[in-house]
Write a protein that holds these residues in place. Structure first.
Motif, PDB file in Angstrom:
ATOM      1  N   LEU A  21       0.829  -1.209   0.000  1.00  0.00           N
ATOM      2  CA  LEU A  21       0.000   0.000   0.000  1.00  0.00           C
ATOM      3  C   LEU A  21       0.864   1.261   0.000  1.00  0.00           C
ATOM      4  O   LEU A  21       0.552   2.235  -0.688  1.00  0.00           O
ATOM      5  CB  LEU A  21      -0.947  -0.005   1.201  1.00  0.00           C
ATOM      6  N   LEU A  46      -0.932   4.576  -0.833  1.00  0.00           N
ATOM      7  CA  LEU A  46      -2.237   4.354  -0.187  1.00  0.00           C
ATOM      8  C   LEU A  46      -2.125   4.180   1.323  1.00  0.00           C
ATOM      9  O   LEU A  46      -3.137   4.060   2.012  1.00  0.00           O
ATOM     10  CB  LEU A  46      -2.928   3.128  -0.799  1.00  0.00           C
ATOM     11  N   ILE A 101      -4.118   2.054   6.060  1.00  0.00           N
ATOM     12  CA  ILE A 101      -4.696   2.577   4.825  1.00  0.00           C
ATOM     13  C   ILE A 101      -5.187   3.988   5.103  1.00  0.00           C
ATOM     14  O   ILE A 101      -5.946   4.206   6.046  1.00  0.00           O
ATOM     15  CB  ILE A 101      -5.892   1.728   4.336  1.00  0.00           C
ATOM     16  N   ASP A 116      -7.435   7.331   4.291  1.00  0.00           N
ATOM     17  CA  ASP A 116      -8.786   7.585   3.763  1.00  0.00           C
ATOM     18  C   ASP A 116      -9.872   6.721   4.401  1.00  0.00           C
ATOM     19  O   ASP A 116     -11.019   7.148   4.497  1.00  0.00           O
ATOM     20  CB  ASP A 116      -8.872   7.411   2.235  1.00  0.00           C
ATOM     21  N   VAL A 133     -15.829   0.353  -0.517  1.00  0.00           N
ATOM     22  CA  VAL A 133     -14.411   0.663  -0.726  1.00  0.00           C
ATOM     23  C   VAL A 133     -14.335   1.879  -1.658  1.00  0.00           C
ATOM     24  O   VAL A 133     -14.922   1.871  -2.737  1.00  0.00           O
ATOM     25  CB  VAL A 133     -13.681  -0.540  -1.361  1.00  0.00           C
ATOM     26  N   ARG A 190     -11.118   5.771  -5.345  1.00  0.00           N
ATOM     27  CA  ARG A 190      -9.704   6.072  -5.584  1.00  0.00           C
ATOM     28  C   ARG A 190      -8.831   4.864  -5.240  1.00  0.00           C
ATOM     29  O   ARG A 190      -7.880   4.540  -5.975  1.00  0.00           O
ATOM     30  CB  ARG A 190      -9.281   7.275  -4.732  1.00  0.00           C
ATOM     31  N   PHE A 191      -9.152   4.200  -4.145  1.00  0.00           N
ATOM     32  CA  PHE A 191      -8.429   3.000  -3.733  1.00  0.00           C
ATOM     33  C   PHE A 191      -8.549   1.922  -4.809  1.00  0.00           C
ATOM     34  O   PHE A 191      -7.561   1.305  -5.224  1.00  0.00           O
ATOM     35  CB  PHE A 191      -9.018   2.516  -2.398  1.00  0.00           C
ATOM     36  N   ARG A 192      -9.778   1.728  -5.297  1.00  0.00           N
ATOM     37  CA  ARG A 192     -10.008   0.741  -6.369  1.00  0.00           C
ATOM     38  C   ARG A 192      -9.197   1.068  -7.611  1.00  0.00           C
ATOM     39  O   ARG A 192      -8.574   0.200  -8.230  1.00  0.00           O
ATOM     40  CB  ARG A 192     -11.478   0.758  -6.800  1.00  0.00           C
TER      41      ARG A 192
END
Lengths: 145, 145, 145, 145
Positions: B44, B49, B56, B58, B128, B131-133
């Motif tokens: 990450l 991230l 993590i 966010d 989820v 942006r993470f995806r």
């Protein structure tokens, strides 16, 4: 034979892992002894005195005392520098000194020492082998007084 | 969206520490979940991230399951490679896959996965974040089917 | 030979220790494998199948897989009940099942299993000894079909 | 206010868990600080000074130093007694003393102490609250000189 307290020629680094912290949000104080172990083994490996299956090749050792003074907290994911030196080698015992610093802030997190006893296979004290003494004395710059 | 089982684009390394082994002479099986944590955070962080105070940034996450198959033992001082990839992201959960290898022998030590649920501050599941995806889909080479 | 999933005849207890939690404020998920170890050894000791120096007397074993589903968090100082049973004994492997419950709230914290392989001194698989099978079959109430 | 070195009114017990040992076959020396934590919390709980979410209710504390002398090894599954007492309470700090004994052999495994600083929410030192002092002074039998 010994080294002044402020001189460290060797350091290694760890980054704080989540399970090394506790619910207080900081590194559990006992975890720092794991960091000292990492520093000690890296110090010995750097001098060719460690080998895979045992922390010190040529002889076994037992930890006979450990001490840490905690100066400031370390938190999850903090990069830490572990300064390591041999402070003293006596007949059958030897003492490492450590300084743990927060790397980006250059802040002292902990100061401490561990004392070890050289032992044979039956865990009886033996004299620290000369080769071990000589390699470390040369590295630490101890004059052969 | 998912990644084929054999593909790892990311890996990190650890060296087995003495307190991570047990009196059986090998790494305690539960310790490997600490290595997975190290691998996951490095994965990450490599994608921007992670951030210091939380694994993590966010959003928070809870581990909802963990599984490891142990293929061969790891011992004190062994250098291990931890291969990490995101296997799948669903609505509110995502699954990492791992392969732990003995570095000099390139021998598989363990295979496993952890599944996580994205949660809000009250630990309730949330979707989820996109942006993470997106960052992970791009890194893993998932086509936007 | 196996036991239905909902039946546990044996349980033991632990109280969450501070270093078993992490900076997220809850028990680190890998720590639960230590609790399973405690439960497993107590289960075997209760049947006279453990002895001091080895978790199982008469033969060695390797953990070949471990799985946990996390249902709710455990926190510092929580009293936990670990329900343990043998789910199945096959030729050279056997599988324990576990349920970890929050004691005062009787809330399920985690469900899981570990599978073990009986091995000889060279870590080669051996058949699980009959005495071990018989003692456990009697305790778990398996009929000798 | 302090208690003589040889007097312990309180003890608790642990049994050595497999992951607390290391590949040397004995308990890793850093693990003993976890046992001290267990003993300290049990001591405080026994006096009504602990509560679930925090080791000490009414105020936070930081460990400022820890010391252990290791007298003999502890091994897997050994039952250990942890003797705990408050040695001294000063302005903002207090020191616990510990003796860890092998229960069936009544052999001293380790002797040590931890010093703690009472702090406020911003981790600034505060005076140890009177109620804490009074409860402990009464328990330890300190006369109000």
């Amino acid at each position: 034979m010994s080294t002044p307290d402020h001189l460290f020629h060797f350091s290694t680094e760890v980054r704080v892992r989540l399970p090394e912290t506790d619910a207080m949000g900081i590194v559990f104080h006992g975890t720092f002894f794991t960091y000292l172990e990492v520093g000690r083994v890296d110090y010995l490996r750097n001098l060719g005195l460690a080998e895979g299956v045992r922390p010190i090749k040529d002889f076994e050792n037992l930890v006979v005392s450990g001490h840490l003074d905690f100066k400031s907290p370390a938190r999850y994911d903090d990069p830490l520098v572990i300064d390591v030196r041999m402070r003293e080698i006596r007949g059958s015992s030897f003492t490492f000194a450590f300084c743990i610093r927060h790397k980006p802030e250059n802040r002292v997190v902990a100061l401490g020492q561990t004392t070890h006893c050289a032992v044979d296979a039956e865990l009886r004290p033996i004299r620290v082998p000369d080769r071990f003494r000589d390699v470390i004395a040369a590295y630490e710059g101890w004059s052969a007084e």
